[in-house]
Design an enzyme around this catalytic site. Structure first.
Site, short mmCIF file in Angstrom:
data_model
loop_
_atom_site.label_atom_id
_atom_site.label_comp_id
_atom_site.label_asym_id
_atom_site.label_seq_id
_atom_site.Cartn_x
_atom_site.Cartn_y
_atom_site.Cartn_z
N CYS A 14 0.86 -1.18 0.00
CA CYS A 14 0.00 0.00 0.00
C CYS A 14 0.90 1.23 0.00
CB CYS A 14 -1.00 0.00 1.16
SG CYS A 14 -0.30 0.24 2.81
N ASN A 17 2.34 1.60 4.29
CA ASN A 17 2.59 0.33 4.98
C ASN A 17 2.27 0.42 6.47
OD1 ASN A 17 5.42 -1.88 5.56
ND2 ASN A 17 3.33 -2.45 5.03
N CYS A 19 -1.48 0.79 7.29
CA CYS A 19 -2.91 0.49 7.41
C CYS A 19 -3.29 -0.76 6.62
CB CYS A 19 -3.77 1.67 6.97
SG CYS A 19 -3.60 3.15 7.99
N ARG A 20 -3.40 -0.61 5.31
CA ARG A 20 -3.95 -1.68 4.48
C ARG A 20 -3.02 -2.88 4.32
NH1 ARG A 20 -5.16 1.90 -0.60
NH2 ARG A 20 -3.22 2.81 0.15
N SER A 21 -1.77 -2.64 3.93
CA SER A 21 -0.89 -3.79 3.69
C SER A 21 -0.53 -4.54 4.97
CB SER A 21 0.35 -3.40 2.88
OG SER A 21 1.10 -2.39 3.48
N ASP A 131 -8.01 3.62 1.24
CA ASP A 131 -7.09 4.02 2.30
C ASP A 131 -7.88 4.67 3.43
OD1 ASP A 131 -5.05 4.93 3.92
OD2 ASP A 131 -3.89 5.80 2.28
#
Length: 168
Positions: A14, A17, A19-21, A131
């Site tokens: 993401c 690095n 939140c999402r990933s 995001d």
């Protein structure tokens, strides 16, 4: 590419690095462990931006993950590099902007999978993992649900595509 007769590798990417990933990293790593594939599938995450290097996941991300039974406390943000294309069989972006950044870095001849995470999802309404960083708390719940769905789909894909590696 890292595929051998004994190992597959997945990198979730993401922007920062945090939140999402890392959510995808934590969820997929736990699914891999529960399936008994920890020795066969390596999981990591990285970001295309360097704002949060060596930071732990965003506290809101970590809190939502913890309420669902996932521990992200050991994860630290890192920057994706061109060397990752030599190490990972699957490089999976959370959104199209990160996918384009990865395509710009992709060395000629990369034989692995480079694409969007939600391509493995059962749902079709959302194409990119949004995001949640600048949004409200509900954004983190939404991301978690999308990630969990796509992680299950990715594991099913890997089981069907790599039976000899996974020993299934």
């Amino acid at each position: 590419m890292a595929t051998t007769a004994a190992k597959l590798s997945v990198l979730f990417v993401c922007l920062g690095n945090i939140c999402r990933s890392p959510t995808a990293h934590g969820v997929f790593a736990k699914l891999v462990e529960q399936a008994g594939y920890s020795d066969l599938i390596q999981v990591d995450s990285a970001g295309t931006g360097d704002w949060h290097l060596n930071h732990a996941p965003d506290r809101r991300t970590a809190q939502v993950a913890a309420t669902k039974g996932y521990d992200l406390s050991e994860l630290r943000a890192r920057l994706v590099t061109s060397a990752d294309f030599n190490q990972f069989d699957y490089i999976i972006a959370m959104d199209n902007a990160n996918l384009e950044d990865l395509r710009a870095m992709q060395p000629q001849g990369y034989q692995g999978y480079l694409g969007l995470f939600l391509d493995f999802s059962e749902q079709s309404a959302v194409q990119e993992v949004p995001d949640p960083y600048y949004g409200g708390e509900d954004g983190f719940e939404l991301v978690f649900g999308l990630v969990e769905d796509a992680a299950n789909g990715l594991l099913r894909h890997m089981q069907s595509s790599h039976l000899q590696v996974l020993g299934s």
